[in-house]
Design a protein around this motif. Structure first.
Motif, mmCIF file in Angstrom:
data_model
loop_
_atom_site.group_PDB
_atom_site.id
_atom_site.type_symbol
_atom_site.label_atom_id
_atom_site.label_comp_id
_atom_site.label_asym_id
_atom_site.label_seq_id
_atom_site.Cartn_x
_atom_site.Cartn_y
_atom_site.Cartn_z
ATOM 1 N N VAL A 130 4.391 0.211 3.109
ATOM 2 C CA VAL A 130 3.798 1.065 2.083
ATOM 3 C C VAL A 130 2.314 1.206 2.414
ATOM 4 O O VAL A 130 1.563 0.217 2.395
ATOM 5 N N ARG A 131 1.924 2.405 2.747
ATOM 6 C CA ARG A 131 0.572 2.623 3.266
ATOM 7 C C ARG A 131 -0.500 2.390 2.205
ATOM 8 O O ARG A 131 -0.434 2.912 1.094
ATOM 9 N N ARG A 132 -1.477 1.538 2.563
ATOM 10 C CA ARG A 132 -2.641 1.320 1.723
ATOM 11 C C ARG A 132 -3.860 1.370 2.630
ATOM 12 O O ARG A 132 -3.825 0.930 3.782
ATOM 13 N N THR A 133 -4.933 1.887 2.108
ATOM 14 C CA THR A 133 -6.157 1.960 2.893
ATOM 15 C C THR A 133 -6.924 0.648 2.786
ATOM 16 O O THR A 133 -6.717 -0.151 1.864
ATOM 17 N N GLU A 134 -7.787 0.413 3.748
ATOM 18 C CA GLU A 134 -8.594 -0.802 3.720
ATOM 19 C C GLU A 134 -9.563 -0.787 2.537
ATOM 20 O O GLU A 134 -9.908 -1.845 1.996
ATOM 21 N N GLU A 171 -8.831 0.318 -0.411
ATOM 22 C CA GLU A 171 -8.047 -0.182 -1.545
ATOM 23 C C GLU A 171 -7.894 -1.694 -1.487
ATOM 24 O O GLU A 171 -7.951 -2.378 -2.523
ATOM 25 N N LEU A 172 -7.716 -2.241 -0.280
ATOM 26 C CA LEU A 172 -7.633 -3.698 -0.150
ATOM 27 C C LEU A 172 -8.937 -4.362 -0.571
ATOM 28 O O LEU A 172 -8.932 -5.398 -1.252
ATOM 29 N N ASP A 228 -9.100 -4.515 -4.247
ATOM 30 C CA ASP A 228 -8.209 -5.540 -4.798
ATOM 31 C C ASP A 228 -8.823 -6.933 -4.656
ATOM 32 O O ASP A 228 -8.702 -7.773 -5.561
ATOM 33 N N ILE A 287 -2.645 -2.295 9.153
ATOM 34 C CA ILE A 287 -3.527 -1.560 8.235
ATOM 35 C C ILE A 287 -4.981 -2.007 8.425
ATOM 36 O O ILE A 287 -5.910 -1.198 8.389
ATOM 37 N N ALA A 328 -1.961 -8.543 4.358
ATOM 38 C CA ALA A 328 -2.207 -7.099 4.415
ATOM 39 C C ALA A 328 -3.347 -6.779 5.384
ATOM 40 O O ALA A 328 -3.267 -5.833 6.179
#
Length: 514
Positions: free
Chosen positions: A325-329, A331-332, A335, A363, A358
């Motif tokens: 499930v693609r998440r951008t850095e 967004e990480l 979080d 990613i 992650a």
């Protein structure tokens, strides 16, 4: 005495020539006799007699069906046949669907359908009022056709969109250390969905693999067998699933051998990484002597694609890659910032591990991993340091579990100690100090088992070397055997921890013998 043929021709009578058509006389008119033909009286009588009898029978049947009966009188069953014998169920269902759309709103008496009257006595049947409409009858026929389709359908199973036909399935699922966090949760959710979709007449078994296999319901290998997919078994499986967690290396050999020995209709095989010994795994598959299709799922990491594709091709199974499930850095990073503002709880530690994996996945970038390590080590120092309560421990009040989780995040994202060697050394020093002061053997065993299950990178070796003395304190034979097996596969027979573990067990045996 023979006569001359010429004399015979001359003695023949003369032939009268045919007059021309225009000179032929008009033929006399044909007269038709309109008088009725004479028939035998007996046949005429029989015809009218049978006609009268048949009409009387028809009238009696119509009156028997249509005239209301008094209460208490027996009822009869009338079977109405809509379908022709040559029509398939699918064609019938399609025909019913078309008729429902275009059928006028009429009553049952207005529909001319062939009826068959049963001559055998049957139990009284009372039809609900709504069943007397054509729409209800057509809907009932479609429902019956669908039921027949379902009952006649070929049994099958599905896992991550890969379909397999058959009555029994074995699932081999990776639970190595790289499956930590959201990746493992996603695999478990899809596994639960797949098993819940099985029919009670089907059977299944599940094997999780890492450094060693974990069988469904914690059964020993000699008790492994396919179980029926009943509702009770499914519920029991869901409860057992909650106790599992990822750890260890990617070694599917014994799990593949076990799954093949169960002889299912098909095998589903999921992994997210490269096998530690790909040649060994392929030999098990190719030399099994059985033609069981192994449907492989390369999960969220393209490094697993080659091995999984080879297994599928060797067994005639299907292969599929499931992307993450693609998440951008960015967004990480958001979080992480939110997580570090929350109180320190076990849930926070689990979330921190998920974020670590992650960042370590494709990613994350090199700079992103450096940024992540700096943020979590700064947070750790702000909470537990830099006040030193002992020369041996830079973080006096940090618990063993918190230290292990933080150290694991660093090892995952900097396995070669390229930019976090100092932070790792400080955490290793504190961990060794806390383990030496700990009197809870269960916690020592849990910590040793967890660290042994990390990927065999340079950073992991340094951690194991520093705490090697703690392995001599292990008391549970199952824990000792698990650590010994993992160390032997990951590092070989000459690793320092393995030698210390073997030496300690031999010393204990000699002491007890005396």
């Amino acid at each position: 005495m023979m006569r001359d043929p010429r004399q015979l021709r001359s003695s023949a009578p003369p032939v009268t020539p045919i007059p021309p058509k225009h000179s032929s006389p008009t033929p006399p008119p044909i007269e038709f006799d309109d008088s009725p033909l004479d028939e035998p009286p007996l046949k005429s009588t029989e015809f009218w007699l049978w006609s009268i009898i048949l009409h009387l029978v028809v009238l009696i049947i119509i009156a028997w069906i249509t005239i209301p009966k008094r209460s208490g009188s027996p009822q009869h069953t009338v079977s109405v046949a809509f379908a022709e014998p040559s029509m398939s169920l699918e064609n019938q269902a399609q025909e019913f669907q078309l008729e429902q759309v275009s059928a006028p709103q009429t009553t049952l008496q207005e529909i001319e359908t062939p009826t068959v009257v049963s001559s055998q006595p049957t139990d009284p049947v009372v039809f609900p009022e709504q069943m007397l409409s054509p729409t209800s009858m057509l809907a009932s026929a479609r429902s019956q056709a669908s039921t027949n389709f379902a009952s006649n359908a070929t049994p099958s199973g599905r896992f991550f969109g890969v379909d397999a036909s058959g009555e029994s399935f074995v699932y081999i699922v990776d639970r190595s250390g790289s499956m930590q966090g959201a990746r493992f949760d996603r695999a478990l959710r899809e596994l639960s969905r797949s098993i819940n979709g099985l029919h009670p007449s089907q059977s299944f078994f599940v094997v999780f693999f890492s450094s060693s296999p974990v069988l469904m319901f914690d059964r020993p290998v000699h008790d492994a067998e396919l179980v029926a997919a009943t509702s009770g078994t499914k519920q029991q499986f869901q409860e057992w699933l909650q106790r599992l967690g990822p750890s260890g290396n990617t070694i599917p050999d014994s799990s593949l051998r076990l799954a093949i020995d169960l002889d299912p209709s098909a095998i589903f095989f999921l992994s997210d990484g490269e096998f530690q010994n790909a040649t060994s795994a392929m030999n098990i598959v190719q030399n099994s002597g059985r033609r069981i299709p192994i449907h492989t799922i390369a999960f969220e990491d393209r490094r697993s694609c080659r091995n999984m594709l080879q297994v599928a091709e060797a067994t005639g199974g299907s292969y599929r890659f499931i992307d993450s499930v693609r998440r951008t850095e960015t967004e990480l990073d958001e979080d992480v910032a939110s997580l570090l503002q929350t109180p320190l709880t076990p849930a926070r530690q689990e979330s921190l591990q998920e974020l670590a994996y992650a960042y370590a996945s494709p990613i994350g970038t090199y700079q992103g991993r450096k940024r992540f390590i700096k943020r979590i080590t700064n947070d750790f120092e702000n909470v537990y340091g830099p006040t030193k309560t002992s020369e041996d421990s830079p973080f006096g009040i940090a618990s063993i579990r918190v230290t292990v989780v933080t150290l694991q995040c660093l090892v995952i994202n900097d396995p070669k100690r390229a930019f976090s060697a100092r932070q790792q050394n400080e955490l290793i020093q504190h961990l060794a100090f806390k383990m030496e002061a700990c009197h809870d053997i269960k916690q020592i065993e849990t910590t040793c088992t967890t660290i042994v299950g990390w990927r065999p990178e340079r950073a992991t070796r340094i951690v194991l070397d520093r705490i090697s003395d703690q392995f001599s304190r292990l008391q549970d034979d199952a824990v000792v055997n698990r650590c010994r097996e993992t160390l032997l596969r990951s590092y070989g027979p000459n690793h320092r921890v393995l030698r210390a573990l073997e030496s300690d067990r031999q010393g204990a045996g000699n002491t007890s013998a005396r």
